[in-house]
Design a protein around this motif. Structure first.
Motif, PDB file in Angstrom:
ATOM      1  N   VAL A  14       0.858  -1.224   0.023  1.00 41.38           N
ATOM      2  CA  VAL A  14      -0.076   0.059   0.036  1.00 41.38           C
ATOM      3  C   VAL A  14       0.810   1.287  -0.045  1.00 41.38           C
ATOM      4  N   ILE A  15       1.839   1.346   0.916  1.00 43.76           N
ATOM      5  CA  ILE A  15       2.813   2.368   0.723  1.00 43.76           C
ATOM      6  C   ILE A  15       3.533   2.552  -0.485  1.00 43.76           C
ATOM      7  N   LEU A  16       3.934   1.482  -0.827  1.00 46.30           N
ATOM      8  CA  LEU A  16       4.715   1.571  -2.504  1.00 46.30           C
ATOM      9  C   LEU A  16       3.771   2.052  -3.519  1.00 46.30           C
ATOM     10  N   ALA A  17       2.480   1.774  -3.209  1.00 46.50           N
ATOM     11  CA  ALA A  17       1.450   2.299  -4.418  1.00 46.50           C
ATOM     12  C   ALA A  17       1.279   3.578  -4.139  1.00 46.50           C
ATOM     13  N   ALA A  18       1.219   4.124  -3.024  1.00 47.28           N
ATOM     14  CA  ALA A  18       0.966   5.581  -2.700  1.00 47.28           C
ATOM     15  C   ALA A  18       2.323   6.397  -3.082  1.00 47.28           C
TER      16      ALA A  18
END
Length: 123
Positions: A14-18
């Motif tokens: 999720v952090i990588l996508a954001a």
């Protein structure tokens, strides 16, 4: 909260996508602004200075809060150590059947209080 229910790998994705979305949006915005840079050069300098000032303030407030929490925790640790020392000295004044039990309990409590705590969060 939604993020507390995620596993570590899911949270990392999720952090990588954001971050990836922010990078792509920044790149697209930069390409657009490069084409229109003649009319927008001066306002962006003022905006950049203002944003750097705000980031500096946020960092300063965050650091001051962290230092305050550290000092509070340190003071609580010293107060607990002093209380344990006082309790140990007072327990030595108790009559013998209860003195051995009290001192043993205080030693066990102290060893548990000093030992590192392992907390498992998640699944």
């Amino acid at each position: 909260m939604f993020f507390f229910s995620l596993s570590s790998w899911q949270l990392a994705l999720v952090i990588l996508a954001a971050v990836g979305t922010a990078v792509v949006a920044g790149h697209a915005g930069g390409r657009y602004l490069r084409e229109h840079s003649g009319t927008l050069r001066e306002p962006f300098g003022v905006l950049q200075g203002a944003l750097l000032g705000v980031v500096g303030l946020i960092l300063a407030f965050g650091l001051s809060l962290a230092v305050g929490r550290y000092e509070d925790r340190r003071a609580a640790t010293v107060a607990e150590a002093n209380a344990l020392g006082t309790a140990y000295l007072r327990a030595q004044l108790i009559a013998e059947p209860a003195r051995s039990v009290s001192l043993d309990l205080l030693r066990r409590y102290t060893s548990l209080a000093v030992s590192p705590v392992v907390v498992r969060v998640g699944r």
